[in-house]
Design a protein around this motif. Structure first.
Motif: not given
Lengths: 271, 169
Positions: A126, A129-130, A132-133, A158, A161, B54, B57-58, B61-62
């Motif tokens: 993860l 993705p974290i 990336l966010g 993953d 990503c 995914e 997780g994104m 983060g956001l």
């Protein structure tokens, strides 16, 4: 490299006595061969005593054990993960770092807790993705990069990503892959990267990539990647194995709060 | 919005009332009009990802970056994200709103889907993830305020909240 030559000669076969099994393959011992049998008595929970045939078998050569660097001479010559982490922490003292689970987070923490580090103590796969966010959300923030510190095993969980990073192209996204060709935190099982090039996959996804084998070029690659526009991936080949360092046992909410407070104050202070 | 299903329209209204910066979704025919709407939205950036974990997780983060984010996924794929949801968004107390499109149950035409989807409410409950359902028993005009309220609830309860939306009935 005395260790190297000594360990290369180390015998890989082990003998073990097992109770008779009608099918060695089904008992998980494919390739085993009998080297002797004997009769013995045993009891089932002390209730019924019976005589069984005990077979002594020789196991086939085991695959390399990646948990111990001395068993993998080429790997033993590579940098240790904790050395690579030191380089990363030095290269990004004021940028957000998202550290993958298991030994990676623990070893990074053992080098001194840093508020700019988000220690992800589980959630394997993860980190990408974290980060990336975060990279999308911090596009206008005064950070050079948001760094995902991932292992080869974690990234393989993953790979999506990389495709997403290549598609969305967040300018600040940087993944650093510490590639020890094994799932080191779970006992050292080999990963695909023994013969799979993660930088080639990342390049195909549109990321700028750096492939390193040693610490000095790695530090240089981190400097370049820090200044380079667009998403990137730096991969360093590492020796297998983990350091003996303490576990991270805090409430994850505290880990998040520390990191989030760093983000807020950095954005407010430098904005 | 023309002949759009009023429940799709309500989902759109609910999301627009939240005014997120980002909408992350999984491809979905049931709410295709919703996805079409946000694909050309002037202020909300919408994009799809290939896997639910995914997206989770994104979204985390956001949220940590201070960006408002909403997820739109199907319940069939929610299982993919359970570990991510529980070990990160829940354990790290990251507010996350998931709008979850129901598949299993009455009206589902894919016989393979029911085995997992029918049990999603219980799965979420067992995983400690708050959730509630909007279906034929709830008038469409109540859906948008409920979705908006769920976003606020995720933030006041500091964790993931799932709104299960059932458009089959």
């Amino acid at each position: 490299m005395g260790v190297k030559s000594a360990t290369m000669k180390r015998p890989c076969q082990h003998s073990r006595a097992i109770a008779s099994s009608p099918n060695l393959i089904h008992s998980g011992l494919a390739g085993a061969r009998d080297v002797g049998t004997a009769r013995a008595k045993c009891s089932d929970w002390g209730l019924v005593e019976r005589e069984i045939t005990v077979r002594t078998i020789a196991l086939p050569p085991t695959p390399p054990c990646y948990t111990n660097p001395t068993l993998q001479p080429e790997g033993a010559m590579r940098p240790r993960r904790i050395e690579a982490l030191q380089s990363i922490l030095q290269a990004f003292p004021e940028d957000p770092l998202v550290l993958t689970c298991g030994a990676t987070s623990r070893e990074a923490a053992s080098l001194g807790r840093r508020d700019n580090c988000l220690y992800v103590v589980d959630s394997m796969g993860l980190v990408g993705p974290i980060a990336l966010g975060l990279a999308l959300g911090l596009q206008g923030a005064p950070f050079r990069k948001v760094v995902a510190v991932e292992g080869d095993g974690g990234l393989l969980m993953d790979l999506n990503c990389l495709a997403t990073a290549g598609y969305l192209k967040p300018d600040k996204f940087l993944m650093v892959v510490l590639d020890n060709e094994s799932y080191a935190s779970t006992g050292g099982q080999p990963t695909y990267t023994t013969n799979l090039d993660l930088t080639a996959i990342a390049t195909a996804c549109g990321l700028r990539t750096w492939a390193c084998q040693e610490l000095e070029p790695f530090a240089q690659a981190l400097q370049e990647a820090r200044e380079a526009p667009g998403p990137g991936l730096v991969r360093l080949k590492l020796a297998p194995g983990n350091e003996r360092v303490p576990y991270l046992t805090e409430d994850p909410a505290v880990l998040r709060h520390t990191f989030e407070t760093f983000l807020r104050s950095a954005v407010a202070g430098r904005g | 919005m023309g002949q759009m299903d009023p429940r799709c329209a309500a989902i759109i209204q609910g999301i627009e009332a939240i005014a997120p910066d980002v909408l992350i979704h999984i491809p979905d025919s049931t709410v295709a009009p919703v996805l079409d709407h946000f694909a050309r939205h002037p202020t909300i950036r919408a994009f799809s990802v290939s896997r639910e974990e995914e997206a989770v997780g994104m979204a985390a983060g956001l949220e940590l970056a201070g960006v408002r984010c909403v997820l739109l996924v199907q319940d069939t794929g929610l299982g993919n994200s359970l570990t991510a949801l529980t070990t990160f968004n829940l354990a790290y107390r990251v507010p996350t709103l998931l709008i979850v499109v129901r598949r299993g149950g009455v009206g589902e035409i894919n016989s393979a889907v029911n085995e997992y989807s029918e049990h999603v409410p219980q799965v979420l409950q067992a995983a400690g993830i708050k959730g509630f359902t909007l279906d034929w028993r709830v008038p469409a005009e109540r859906w948008a305020p409920a979705i908006q309220g769920a976003f606020q609830y995720a933030h006041t309860s500091h964790g993931p909240v799932a709104v299960l939306v059932d458009l089959k009935g």
